[in-house]
Motif scaffolding. Structure first.
Motif, PDB file in Angstrom:
ATOM      1  N   MET A   1       0.841  -1.199   0.000  1.00 26.27           N
ATOM      2  CA  MET A   1       0.000   0.000   0.000  1.00 26.27           C
ATOM      3  C   MET A   1       0.869   1.238   0.000  1.00 26.27           C
ATOM      4  N   SER A   2       0.578   2.178  -0.861  1.00 26.00           N
ATOM      5  CA  SER A   2       1.410   3.390  -0.950  1.00 26.00           C
ATOM      6  C   SER A   2       1.071   4.349   0.153  1.00 26.00           C
ATOM      7  N   THR A   3       2.074   5.021   0.661  1.00 27.97           N
ATOM      8  CA  THR A   3       1.882   6.041   1.695  1.00 27.97           C
ATOM      9  C   THR A   3       2.679   7.262   1.305  1.00 27.97           C
ATOM     10  N   ILE A   4       2.478   8.362   1.998  1.00 24.82           N
ATOM     11  CA  ILE A   4       3.265   9.578   1.772  1.00 24.82           C
ATOM     12  C   ILE A   4       4.065   9.839   3.021  1.00 24.82           C
ATOM     13  N   SER A   5       5.309  10.350   2.809  1.00 32.71           N
ATOM     14  CA  SER A   5       6.212  10.529   3.939  1.00 32.71           C
ATOM     15  C   SER A   5       5.831  11.698   4.809  1.00 32.71           C
ATOM     16  N   SER A   6       5.319  12.762   4.215  1.00 32.40           N
ATOM     17  CA  SER A   6       4.944  13.942   4.992  1.00 32.40           C
ATOM     18  C   SER A   6       4.005  14.786   4.173  1.00 32.40           C
ATOM     19  N   ALA A   7       3.288  15.690   4.872  1.00 29.36           N
ATOM     20  CA  ALA A   7       2.356  16.565   4.164  1.00 29.36           C
ATOM     21  C   ALA A   7       3.071  17.506   3.251  1.00 29.36           C
ATOM     22  N   SER A  21      -9.725  14.878 -10.868  1.00 31.70           N
ATOM     23  CA  SER A  21     -10.519  14.125  -9.900  1.00 31.70           C
ATOM     24  C   SER A  21     -11.218  12.945 -10.559  1.00 31.70           C
ATOM     25  N   ALA A  22     -11.543  13.080 -11.855  1.00 27.89           N
ATOM     26  CA  ALA A  22     -12.189  11.988 -12.571  1.00 27.89           C
ATOM     27  C   ALA A  22     -11.253  10.780 -12.641  1.00 27.89           C
ATOM     28  N   ASN A  23      -9.973  11.033 -12.891  1.00 27.48           N
ATOM     29  CA  ASN A  23      -8.998   9.944 -12.931  1.00 27.48           C
ATOM     30  C   ASN A  23      -8.847   9.309 -11.562  1.00 27.48           C
ATOM     31  N   SER A  26     -11.746   7.069 -11.013  1.00 23.38           N
ATOM     32  CA  SER A  26     -11.557   5.887 -11.842  1.00 23.38           C
ATOM     33  C   SER A  26     -10.592   4.914 -11.179  1.00 23.38           C
ATOM     34  N   SER A  27      -9.528   5.467 -10.588  1.00 19.87           N
ATOM     35  CA  SER A  27      -8.547   4.637  -9.904  1.00 19.87           C
ATOM     36  C   SER A  27      -9.177   3.898  -8.735  1.00 19.87           C
ATOM     37  N   ALA A  28     -10.024   4.603  -7.988  1.00 22.26           N
ATOM     38  CA  ALA A  28     -10.699   3.962  -6.857  1.00 22.26           C
ATOM     39  C   ALA A  28     -11.616   2.854  -7.342  1.00 22.26           C
ATOM     40  N   ALA A  29     -12.322   3.091  -8.454  1.00 16.99           N
ATOM     41  CA  ALA A  29     -13.221   2.079  -9.010  1.00 16.99           C
ATOM     42  C   ALA A  29     -12.434   0.864  -9.476  1.00 16.99           C
ATOM     43  N   ASP A  30     -11.267   1.113 -10.107  1.00 15.53           N
ATOM     44  CA  ASP A  30     -10.425  -0.006 -10.554  1.00 15.53           C
ATOM     45  C   ASP A  30      -9.954  -0.840  -9.381  1.00 15.53           C
ATOM     46  N   SER A  76     -10.277   4.941  -1.816  1.00 18.91           N
ATOM     47  CA  SER A  76     -10.767   6.270  -1.449  1.00 18.91           C
ATOM     48  C   SER A  76      -9.634   7.165  -0.960  1.00 18.91           C
ATOM     49  N   LEU A  77      -8.737   6.599  -0.153  1.00 24.43           N
ATOM     50  CA  LEU A  77      -7.618   7.393   0.357  1.00 24.43           C
ATOM     51  C   LEU A  77      -6.660   7.779  -0.767  1.00 24.43           C
ATOM     52  N   ILE A  78      -6.397   6.840  -1.682  1.00 26.33           N
ATOM     53  CA  ILE A  78      -5.512   7.151  -2.802  1.00 26.33           C
ATOM     54  C   ILE A  78      -6.114   8.248  -3.670  1.00 26.33           C
ATOM     55  N   ALA A  79      -7.417   8.150  -3.931  1.00 23.51           N
ATOM     56  CA  ALA A  79      -8.085   9.164  -4.750  1.00 23.51           C
ATOM     57  C   ALA A  79      -8.028  10.533  -4.081  1.00 23.51           C
TER      58      ALA A  79
END
Length: 529
Positions: A1-7, A21-23, A26-30, A76-79
């Motif tokens: 699972m991908s994460t981010i190191s900092s804000a 946002s559409a992409n 789409s990513s969340a749906a995939d 949802s978090l990735i989107a």
């Protein structure tokens, strides 16, 4: 699972890497679809295992079920993360354009761009420079004398002769110092060293020149001009062997053209004046002037004259023409830079908030399209550019000096007209770019507000960075949950796999014993034990 190191890392994403946002949706749906497929595969694995066709692939089964369990929240978090990064990237691009404009128009907003002058002389030996208050025009300048500093040479003494002890007072103009002459420094070279090293030295240097007749103490004033003459007095002397003879008085010339003169205390050991103290002498448009220095700052308003001996001319006093004019090249360059930077910002507008109908529906608008911050910035700066600046009883606009506002909101500069206006109407251009209510000054004030702490840019970046930090925390929590769930499922399905393997083994034994649908077992054939 991908994460981010900092804000904060989100703000470094390049503007070209924007994702709509559409992409993201789409990513969340995939992600959800892939999880559903994995769930179906897991179910088939269980069915196959339960029918004895194969043992369970526990590792793949657990992975599929865990992914299916967290797929919705992961997607949802990735989107949301991509959407935040996209907006931060767009705001960063806008911020960069605003900062470039802010820095680039500083010379126009503070008045320095229009306060530069070229000063040229048609003769030799005369140079000059102009400040923002320079009075433009052509001046006839004649130099008849340059300023000089007084230089004195004492009588000759023995290089190592002790001249006595006492106190020597030395002055240059209205500044003076007192030097104690002791057995440690009472030679000619010792006195010179004591004068040079004194913390209260009034502005002169002392050296020793040794000739065929002996050693001479040389005093030179550091400042030119008739008022900067040197005087030396010697107090009570003990063991006098020439120290008292160093007393001397200087007198400025009766007029600027006359040299200074000196009177020595000792007629037997007199001082010699090798260079007199004199002021520079010149005329400007027939008006005579003098200066204690060859750098003249008060003769022409806002102009500094630098005189040299070569300016005296042949014959002495031959005039030359000094031309003071506004530096239109520098001013025009500053105005062109303003136009280019504003146009670059307009281009950025299109990149971050434009609308492209050729793209897929839902991906046609830029990330800041409709954003209140963006709309405020764009409309504020556009209003400053399109409105004029009050000049007396009327207004003067950018168009009046050769800058056209185009339909696409960009500006076009007519360099020829700008240069002509700078030459023929410098007051009008100065009014347009004055340092309080001018176009650049008003724009700088707005930009400072947009870019400063607590400004529109920061107020839009901060919530996004906070959201990215929250997403990172949620992703960490989800990762921990996935690990816990994996451990739980691993134990459960490993146990199930063992039970199913036992059941399949028992089923095979019973089939051998009692027979199946197509064969008789051992008991049916009378072979049972």
């Amino acid at each position: 699972m991908s994460t981010i190191s900092s804000a904060s890392s989100a703000s470094s994403v390049p503007a070209s890497a924007t994702v709509t946002s559409a992409n993201a949706i789409s990513s969340a749906a995939d992600t959800t679809a892939a999880a559903a497929s994995a769930r179906a595969s897991a179910a088939q694995s269980v069915i196959s295992g339960s029918t004895g066709n194969a043992s369970l692939d526990v590792s793949s089964l657990v992975t599929s079920l865990v992914n299916a369990k967290v797929a919705g929240q992961t997607g949802s978090l990735i989107a949301q993360q991509r959407n935040d990064n996209t907006k931060l990237s767009a705001i960063g691009a806008l911020q960069a354009g605003l900062s470039a404009l802010q820095a680039g128009i500083a010379p126009l907003s503070n008045g320095t761009a229009l306060g530069q002058f070229t000063v040229t002389a048609d003769g030799t030996g005369l140079t000059a420079s102009g400040s923002s208050s320079a009075a433009t025009g052509r001046y006839s300048v004649a130099v008849t004398q340059i300023a000089s500093a007084q230089t004195l040479s004492s009588a000759a003494f023995g290089a190592t002769t002790a001249l006595g002890t006492g106190t020597m007072n030395v002055s240059v103009g209205d500044k003076s110092m007192s030097v104690d002459i002791t057995p440690a420094n009472n030679t000619v070279s010792g006195i010179a060293s004591a004068i040079n090293s004194s913390s209260s030295n009034p502005g002169l240097s002392a050296t020793v020149v040794t000739g065929t007749d002996g050693a001479h103490l040389i005093l030179r004033s550091s400042a030119t001009g008739a008022s900067n003459t040197i005087n030396v007095s010697v107090g009570t002397v003990t063991a006098d062997a020439g120290l008292s003879s160093l007393g001397m008085t200087s007198t400025a010339g009766a007029s600027a053209a006359d040299p200074s003169s000196i009177t020595s205390v000792s007629a037997m050991s007199p001082w010699t004046q090798t260079e007199s103290a004199k002021d520079a002498m010149f005329t400007i448009d027939g008006t005579a002037g003098t200066s204690s220095s060859d750098t003249v700052t008060t003769a022409i308003q806002g102009v500094t004259l630098n005189l040299t001996a070569a300016a005296i001319g042949v014959p002495a006093g031959t005039p030359q023409t000094l031309t003071v004019a506004q530096d239109t090249t520098s001013a025009s360059s500053a105005i062109d830079n303003f136009v280019n930077l504003y146009n670059a910002l307009v281009t950025t507008y299109g990149q971050v908030a434009g609308f492209d109908s050729s793209k897929a529906k839902g991906a046609q608008g830029g990330p800041l399209l409709g954003n209140a911050m963006f709309n405020t910035i764009k409309s504020t700066l556009a209003s400053i550019v399109s409105s004029g600046v009050k000049n007396g009883s009327s207004n003067i606009s950018l168009g009046a000096i050769g800058i056209t506002l185009n339909k696409d909101a960009t500006l076009t500069a007519d360099d020829t007209k700008i240069t002509n206006e700078l030459t023929s109407n410098p007051q009008g251009v100065a009014a347009l770019f004055n340092s309080t209510t001018g176009v650049a000054a008003k724009m700088t004030k707005s930009l400072n507000g947009f870019l400063g702490e607590g400004g529109l840019i920061a107020n839009n970046q901060n919530p996004l960075n906070a959201d990215l930090k929250s997403i990172s925390t949620q992703q960490d929590t989800l990762a921990s949950y996935s690990a816990q769930l994996t451990h739980q499922y691993q134990a459960q399905f490993t146990a199930l796999n063992t039970v199913m393997a036992t059941m399949n083994k028992n089923s095979q034994y019973l089939t051998q014993l009692f027979g199946g649908a197509n064969s008789a077992g051992a008991l049916a054939k009378g072979k049972g034990g």
